[in-house]
Design an enzyme around this catalytic site. Structure first.
Site, PDB file in Angstrom:
ATOM      1  N   GLY A  17       0.808  -1.211   0.000  1.00 52.89           N
ATOM      2  CA  GLY A  17       0.000   0.000   0.000  1.00 52.89           C
ATOM      3  C   GLY A  17       0.844   1.265   0.000  1.00 52.89           C
ATOM      4  O   GLY A  17       2.029   1.245  -0.341  1.00 52.89           O
TER       5      GLY A  17
ATOM      6  N   LEU B  95       0.364   3.677  -2.074  1.00 56.97           N
ATOM      7  CA  LEU B  95       0.686   3.547  -3.500  1.00 56.97           C
ATOM      8  C   LEU B  95       1.156   4.875  -4.098  1.00 56.97           C
ATOM      9  O   LEU B  95       0.645   5.941  -3.752  1.00 56.97           O
ATOM     10  CB  LEU B  95      -0.544   3.025  -4.255  1.00 56.97           C
ATOM     11  CG  LEU B  95      -1.073   1.686  -3.713  1.00 56.97           C
ATOM     12  CD1 LEU B  95      -2.373   1.295  -4.416  1.00 56.97           C
ATOM     13  CD2 LEU B  95      -0.044   0.569  -3.859  1.00 56.97           C
TER      14      LEU B  95
ATOM     15  N   HIS C 280       4.274   2.378  -8.141  1.00 56.10           N
ATOM     16  CA  HIS C 280       3.256   1.313  -8.238  1.00 56.10           C
ATOM     17  C   HIS C 280       2.431   1.472  -9.521  1.00 56.10           C
ATOM     18  O   HIS C 280       2.030   0.479 -10.131  1.00 56.10           O
ATOM     19  CB  HIS C 280       2.326   1.360  -7.025  1.00 56.10           C
ATOM     20  CG  HIS C 280       3.007   1.036  -5.724  1.00 56.10           C
ATOM     21  ND1 HIS C 280       3.222   1.968  -4.739  1.00 56.10           N
ATOM     22  CD2 HIS C 280       3.536  -0.118  -5.254  1.00 56.10           C
ATOM     23  CE1 HIS C 280       3.833   1.399  -3.716  1.00 56.10           C
ATOM     24  NE2 HIS C 280       4.056   0.135  -4.003  1.00 56.10           N
TER      25      HIS C 280
ATOM     26  N   ASP D 197      13.712  -2.951  -5.433  1.00 55.47           N
ATOM     27  CA  ASP D 197      14.005  -4.001  -4.453  1.00 55.47           C
ATOM     28  C   ASP D 197      14.639  -5.169  -5.215  1.00 55.47           C
ATOM     29  O   ASP D 197      14.036  -6.233  -5.364  1.00 55.47           O
ATOM     30  CB  ASP D 197      12.726  -4.432  -3.749  1.00 55.47           C
ATOM     31  CG  ASP D 197      12.102  -3.290  -2.964  1.00 55.47           C
ATOM     32  OD1 ASP D 197      12.718  -2.819  -2.008  1.00 55.47           O
ATOM     33  OD2 ASP D 197      11.011  -2.838  -3.349  1.00 55.47           O
TER      34      ASP D 197
ATOM     35  N   GLN E 109      15.017  -8.558  -3.492  1.00 58.53           N
ATOM     36  CA  GLN E 109      13.711  -9.190  -3.334  1.00 58.53           C
ATOM     37  C   GLN E 109      13.273  -9.851  -4.641  1.00 58.53           C
ATOM     38  O   GLN E 109      12.804 -11.000  -4.655  1.00 58.53           O
ATOM     39  CB  GLN E 109      12.700  -8.125  -2.896  1.00 58.53           C
ATOM     40  CG  GLN E 109      11.255  -8.559  -2.982  1.00 58.53           C
ATOM     41  CD  GLN E 109      10.302  -7.534  -2.395  1.00 58.53           C
ATOM     42  OE1 GLN E 109      10.178  -7.444  -1.189  1.00 58.53           O
ATOM     43  NE2 GLN E 109       9.605  -6.778  -3.224  1.00 58.53           N
TER      44      GLN E 109
ATOM     45  N   SER F 237       9.637   5.516  -3.329  1.00 59.88           N
ATOM     46  CA  SER F 237       9.442   4.523  -2.273  1.00 59.88           C
ATOM     47  C   SER F 237       8.391   5.060  -1.318  1.00 59.88           C
ATOM     48  O   SER F 237       8.333   6.275  -1.068  1.00 59.88           O
ATOM     49  CB  SER F 237      10.761   4.309  -1.517  1.00 59.88           C
ATOM     50  OG  SER F 237      10.516   3.727  -0.253  1.00 59.88           O
TER      51      SER F 237
HETATM   52  O1  PAF Z   1       7.831  -4.923  -1.989  1.00 61.07           O
HETATM   53  C1  PAF Z   1       6.864  -4.971  -1.206  1.00 61.07           C
HETATM   54  O2  PAF Z   1       6.009  -4.072  -1.149  1.00 61.07           O
HETATM   55  C2  PAF Z   1       6.712  -6.162  -0.275  1.00 61.07           C
HETATM   56  O3  PAF Z   1       7.953  -6.635   0.140  1.00 61.07           O
HETATM   57  C3  PAF Z   1       5.853  -7.289  -0.874  1.00 61.07           C
HETATM   58  C4  PAF Z   1       6.492  -7.895  -2.106  1.00 61.07           C
HETATM   59  C5  PAF Z   1       4.476  -6.766  -1.220  1.00 61.07           C
HETATM   60  C6  PAF Z   1       5.683  -8.415   0.143  1.00 61.07           C
HETATM   61  O4  PAF Z   1       5.063  -7.972   1.309  1.00 61.07           O
END
Ligand code: PAF
Length: 283
Positions: free
Chosen positions: A33, A35, A39, A153, A156, A188
């Site tokens: 969220g 956003l 996003h 990220d 990630q 971010s």
């Molecule tokens: O990048 C993010 O916003 C979070 O790490 C994710 C991938 C939604 C997992 O909670």
């Protein structure tokens, strides 16, 4: 030979091809969220992949499992009505906003053990276990055909790709280039923690990475020299404290000593109390 009606599949790829049967394509954008334009770009790419008749799904869940004790879980922004409007304006088809996702007596987690070892994984123990666990749950719950993640990220994204590969999730992972402010600061949700002075200092992260990139383009291939140069730029930013600056192989995230193709600079820097991360391809 028995004339069996049973379809026999003998490879993982064939099993996945068999399972892939759905009328409308579904593309998921997992988020926590708050956003923003970053996003919006993920949603745009999701729509591109889903097609106009496909489904773009956004999940919003501030995942307690990926916050270390004492971190910003409590104060993480949760602007629900604004996020809802954002999704409506962006043409999202499904907003998945669960209040809770975990059982109190949960005992199963998903953990990636190689790519998570360095960079943010070293600084934030348990963080990527939390990320993998929630993303795996979202994948199981929503069964998307594809899911979109930002390259900001980077670690990630690499870990989720690995999880999908190693656990045979039938989901295409799409990485999207980092969206930046005009001064280079990567977008971010945490940027909103910065006060005016900190906000003015924050673009130094990008400047530091650009400095290393320029030197690399000029032929410097000593990683320690490139990192020192980046550190010197960060030192100019008031209130900045380096958590880490590393140059790694973009595939396996292993630290490099000499620059080589596929090198990535990644950093985490505290500006005041806010920890910002960013990364850039050097070659
Ligand atoms: O990048 C993010 O916003 C979070 O790490 C994710 C991938 C939604 C997992 O909670």
């Amino acid at each position: 030979m028995i004339d069996s009606p049973v379809k026999i599949i003998e490879t993982a790829d064939a099993a996945q091809a068999h399972v892939r049967e759905r009328a409308a394509k579904s593309v998921l954008v997992p988020t926590m969220g708050a956003l923003h334009r970053g996003h919006l770009e993920l949603i745009r790419v999701a729509r591109e992949h889903a097609g106009k008749d496909g489904e773009v799904a956004v999940s919003i869940f501030v995942n307690p499992l990926q916050f270390e004790p004492g971190s910003d879980f409590g104060k993480y922004p949760r602007p629900e009505p604004m996020d809802e409007k954002f999704c409506a304006d962006a043409g999202v088809n499904l907003l998945f906003r669960p209040r809770e996702l975990y059982f109190d007596d949960r005992s199963v987690y998903v953990e990636e053990t190689r790519l998570s070892a360095g960079l943010c994984g070293a600084a934030r123990p348990g963080h990527f276990r939390g990320v993998c666990t929630v993303v795996a749950k979202l994948f199981n719950l929503l069964a998307p055909d594809a899911a979109v993640f930002g390259e900001k990220d980077y670690q990630q994204l690499a870990i989720i790709r690995r999880m999908v590969r190693d656990l045979n999730f039938l989901i295409e992972i799409i990485g999207v280039l980092t969206v930046r402010e005009e001064d280079g600061l990567a977008l971010s949700s945490r940027n909103q923690y910065l006060d005016a002075e900190e906000r003015a200092a924050a673009p130094m992260l990008y400047q530091a990475m650009l400095r290393a990139k320029e030197m690399a383009a000029g032929g410097e291939n000593s990683v320690s020299k490139l990192i020192d140069a980046a550190k010197n730029v960060i030192a100019l930013a008031k209130g900045a404290r380096i958590d880490y600056i590393s140059i790694v192989d973009a595939e396996n995230l292993q630290p490099l000593e000499k620059l080589r193709p596929n090198a990535l600079i990644a950093l985490a820097v505290f500006i005041g109390k806010t920890r910002l991360i960013d990364n850039l391809r050097l070659t």
